[in-house]
Motif scaffolding. Structure first.
Motif, PDB file in Angstrom:
ATOM      1  N   LEU A  50       0.819  -1.212   0.000  1.00  0.00           N
ATOM      2  CA  LEU A  50       0.000   0.000   0.000  1.00  0.00           C
ATOM      3  C   LEU A  50       0.854   1.264   0.000  1.00  0.00           C
ATOM      4  N   LEU A  51       2.072   1.155   0.536  1.00  0.00           N
ATOM      5  CA  LEU A  51       2.912   2.334   0.707  1.00  0.00           C
ATOM      6  C   LEU A  51       3.913   2.549  -0.428  1.00  0.00           C
ATOM      7  N   TRP A  52       4.441   1.448  -0.984  1.00  0.00           N
ATOM      8  CA  TRP A  52       5.486   1.602  -2.005  1.00  0.00           C
ATOM      9  C   TRP A  52       4.882   2.102  -3.302  1.00  0.00           C
ATOM     10  N   GLU A  53       5.563   3.040  -3.935  1.00  0.00           N
ATOM     11  CA  GLU A  53       5.007   3.669  -5.135  1.00  0.00           C
ATOM     12  C   GLU A  53       5.223   2.841  -6.396  1.00  0.00           C
ATOM     13  N   LYS A  54       5.978   1.744  -6.288  1.00  0.00           N
ATOM     14  CA  LYS A  54       6.239   0.899  -7.450  1.00  0.00           C
ATOM     15  C   LYS A  54       5.257  -0.270  -7.492  1.00  0.00           C
ATOM     16  N   LYS A  55       4.993  -0.758  -8.697  1.00  0.00           N
ATOM     17  CA  LYS A  55       4.076  -1.881  -8.880  1.00  0.00           C
ATOM     18  C   LYS A  55       4.814  -3.197  -8.652  1.00  0.00           C
ATOM     19  N   LEU A  56       4.321  -3.996  -7.716  1.00  0.00           N
ATOM     20  CA  LEU A  56       4.906  -5.299  -7.425  1.00  0.00           C
ATOM     21  C   LEU A  56       4.317  -6.368  -8.346  1.00  0.00           C
ATOM     22  N   GLY A  57       4.955  -7.535  -8.331  1.00  0.00           N
ATOM     23  CA  GLY A  57       4.413  -8.651  -9.088  1.00  0.00           C
ATOM     24  C   GLY A  57       3.239  -9.302  -8.382  1.00  0.00           C
ATOM     25  N   GLY A  58       3.115  -9.064  -7.075  1.00  0.00           N
ATOM     26  CA  GLY A  58       2.005  -9.625  -6.315  1.00  0.00           C
ATOM     27  C   GLY A  58       2.342  -9.694  -4.837  1.00  0.00           C
ATOM     28  N   ILE A  59       1.325  -9.992  -4.026  1.00  0.00           N
ATOM     29  CA  ILE A  59       1.533 -10.219  -2.596  1.00  0.00           C
ATOM     30  C   ILE A  59       0.788 -11.487  -2.191  1.00  0.00           C
ATOM     31  N   MET A  60       1.351 -12.200  -1.207  1.00  0.00           N
ATOM     32  CA  MET A  60       0.746 -13.427  -0.697  1.00  0.00           C
ATOM     33  C   MET A  60       0.617 -13.294   0.819  1.00  0.00           C
ATOM     34  N   CYS A  61      -0.608 -13.339   1.305  1.00  0.00           N
ATOM     35  CA  CYS A  61      -0.871 -13.110   2.725  1.00  0.00           C
ATOM     36  C   CYS A  61      -1.524 -14.344   3.346  1.00  0.00           C
ATOM     37  N   MET A  62      -0.834 -14.959   4.292  1.00  0.00           N
ATOM     38  CA  MET A  62      -1.357 -16.141   4.978  1.00  0.00           C
ATOM     39  C   MET A  62      -1.696 -15.790   6.418  1.00  0.00           C
ATOM     40  N   ALA A  63      -2.919 -16.114   6.818  1.00  0.00           N
ATOM     41  CA  ALA A  63      -3.379 -15.860   8.190  1.00  0.00           C
ATOM     42  C   ALA A  63      -3.157 -14.402   8.574  1.00  0.00           C
ATOM     43  N   THR A  64      -3.557 -13.511   7.696  1.00  0.00           N
ATOM     44  CA  THR A  64      -3.298 -12.093   7.930  1.00  0.00           C
ATOM     45  C   THR A  64      -4.460 -11.422   8.652  1.00  0.00           C
ATOM     46  N   PHE A  65      -4.216 -10.205   9.085  1.00  0.00           N
ATOM     47  CA  PHE A  65      -5.244  -9.406   9.744  1.00  0.00           C
ATOM     48  C   PHE A  65      -5.037  -7.948   9.369  1.00  0.00           C
ATOM     49  N   LEU A  66      -6.078  -7.170   9.522  1.00  0.00           N
ATOM     50  CA  LEU A  66      -6.011  -5.744   9.245  1.00  0.00           C
ATOM     51  C   LEU A  66      -5.805  -5.022  10.568  1.00  0.00           C
ATOM     52  N   PRO A  67      -4.662  -4.340  10.753  1.00  0.00           N
ATOM     53  CA  PRO A  67      -4.419  -3.653  12.027  1.00  0.00           C
ATOM     54  C   PRO A  67      -5.455  -2.568  12.279  1.00  0.00           C
ATOM     55  N   GLU A  68      -5.652  -2.247  13.544  1.00  0.00           N
ATOM     56  CA  GLU A  68      -6.705  -1.318  13.932  1.00  0.00           C
ATOM     57  C   GLU A  68      -6.568   0.032  13.234  1.00  0.00           C
ATOM     58  N   PHE A  69      -5.347   0.559  13.157  1.00  0.00           N
ATOM     59  CA  PHE A  69      -5.179   1.888  12.561  1.00  0.00           C
ATOM     60  C   PHE A  69      -5.519   1.877  11.074  1.00  0.00           C
ATOM     61  N   LEU A  70      -5.204   0.770  10.385  1.00  0.00           N
ATOM     62  CA  LEU A  70      -5.516   0.676   8.962  1.00  0.00           C
ATOM     63  C   LEU A  70      -7.001   0.407   8.757  1.00  0.00           C
ATOM     64  N   ARG A  71      -7.589  -0.329   9.688  1.00  0.00           N
ATOM     65  CA  ARG A  71      -9.023  -0.600   9.607  1.00  0.00           C
ATOM     66  C   ARG A  71      -9.820   0.699   9.713  1.00  0.00           C
ATOM     67  N   LYS A  72      -9.412   1.577  10.616  1.00  0.00           N
ATOM     68  CA  LYS A  72     -10.112   2.853  10.783  1.00  0.00           C
ATOM     69  C   LYS A  72      -9.953   3.730   9.553  1.00  0.00           C
ATOM     70  N   ARG A  73      -8.741   3.754   9.002  1.00  0.00           N
ATOM     71  CA  ARG A  73      -8.498   4.601   7.831  1.00  0.00           C
ATOM     72  C   ARG A  73      -9.248   4.090   6.609  1.00  0.00           C
ATOM     73  N   SER A  74      -9.380   2.758   6.510  1.00  0.00           N
ATOM     74  CA  SER A  74     -10.063   2.197   5.348  1.00  0.00           C
ATOM     75  C   SER A  74     -11.542   2.545   5.346  1.00  0.00           C
ATOM     76  N   MET A  75     -12.070   2.933   6.499  1.00  0.00           N
ATOM     77  CA  MET A  75     -13.475   3.312   6.581  1.00  0.00           C
ATOM     78  C   MET A  75     -13.689   4.787   6.264  1.00  0.00           C
ATOM     79  N   GLN A  76     -12.585   5.507   6.018  1.00  0.00           N
ATOM     80  CA  GLN A  76     -12.680   6.933   5.743  1.00  0.00           C
ATOM     81  C   GLN A  76     -11.959   7.249   4.436  1.00  0.00           C
ATOM     82  N   PRO A  77     -12.519   6.837   3.306  1.00  0.00           N
ATOM     83  CA  PRO A  77     -11.867   7.087   2.017  1.00  0.00           C
ATOM     84  C   PRO A  77     -11.774   8.581   1.738  1.00  0.00           C
ATOM     85  N   PRO A  78     -10.784   9.018   0.914  1.00  0.00           N
ATOM     86  CA  PRO A  78      -9.837   8.127   0.254  1.00  0.00           C
ATOM     87  C   PRO A  78      -8.678   7.736   1.169  1.00  0.00           C
ATOM     88  N   LEU A  79      -8.350   6.457   1.186  1.00  0.00           N
ATOM     89  CA  LEU A  79      -7.212   5.980   1.958  1.00  0.00           C
ATOM     90  C   LEU A  79      -5.934   6.371   1.217  1.00  0.00           C
TER      91      LEU A  79
END
Length: 262
Positions: A50-79
């Protein structure tokens, strides 16, 4: 005074970005780099994308979670995230019995990633706890092959039709099985080539072969124990056996051809 969750995760993400920039300076294009992790490591991978300005080939997330601070920001677009996340391939894997990071947390992260424009897929694994088993690893492998591929830019998802004849049996199987196409009737490489050409010519050619899991239906089936797990889960052992069978038959054909030419 210790760091809070946001400070820790942001610091970790910045460290990963430094490593990514080092790889890029060494000559590796950012779109040929896939990052991932398990648990908090997966959260760091998601935050990094979300932070890096370059395009990656992809991301793989296993057993992940959305941290509280990011969860709050995602509810207030634009993120405030990098525009590079648009169409970024993202795979989320989660065990249905995870006692550490509940399945709902992984689904929440997946939904936010999708809402930001990522090309996201979610894979649930029945009875799996806070761990990664062979089925999860098989999904990661298919994801890497689909988005990077061993022989062409863009991975299996961007295979040019003129390259089909040059692919190995394993590559052809990966391409077809990543799309959920049965290869049971294929007895030789020419059968796989023909089937691959048919898929490429069909209207469904695209990323749909690595689509989303129908969570409500899967949960209902899990309770009754009546249905198979999603693609890449219960089928993995059968897929490997089928791959081995086709490879063995191909080797036998080559041996017969060598004997005939002697």
């Amino acid at each position: 005074e210790g760091e809070g969750e946001e400070e820790q995760l942001m610091r970790s993400a910045r460290m990963v970005i430094e490593l990514l920039e080092q790889e890029e300076r060494s000559g590796i294009p950012s779109q040929r780099i896939v990052i991932g992790g398990f648990g908090q490591g997966a959260t760091v991978a998601l935050l990094t994308s979300l932070l890096w300005e370059k395009k990656l080939g992809g991301i793989m997330c296993m057993a992940t979670f959305l941290p509280e601070f990011l969860r709050k920001r995602s509810m207030q677009p634009p993120l405030d995230v990098s525009v590079a996340v648009a169409s970024l391939p993202a795979l989320f894997c989660h065990g249905s019995k995870d006692p550490v990071v509940p399945l709902a947390e992984g689904l929440r992260a997946y939904k936010v990633a999708s809402s930001l424009g990522m090309r996201s897929s979610f894979r649930g694994f029945q009875q799996l706890e806070h761990a990664a088993n062979q089925e999860v690893l098989d999904n990661l492998r298919h994801f890497l092959l689909f988005n990077l591929g061993p022989s062409w830019p863009g991975g299996l998802g961007a295979i040019p039709p003129e390259e089909v004849d040059n692919l190995s049996v394993v590559d052809l199987l990966d391409f077809l099985q990543a799309r959920g196409v049965s290869t049971e009737r294929c007895r030789r490489k020419s059968d796989l080539v023909l089937l691959t050409r048919q898929v490429l010519a069909g209207p469904s050619y695209g990323f749909s072969g690595f689509g989303d899991l129908n969570i409500p239906r899967w949960r209902a089936e899990e309770k009754t124990g009546s249905a198979a797990a999603p693609w890449g889960s219960s089928k993995s052992a059968a897929d490997r056996k089928e791959r081995e069978r086709v490879e063995e038959e191909r080797e036998e054909e080559e041996e017969d051809g060598d004997k005939a030419s002697q």
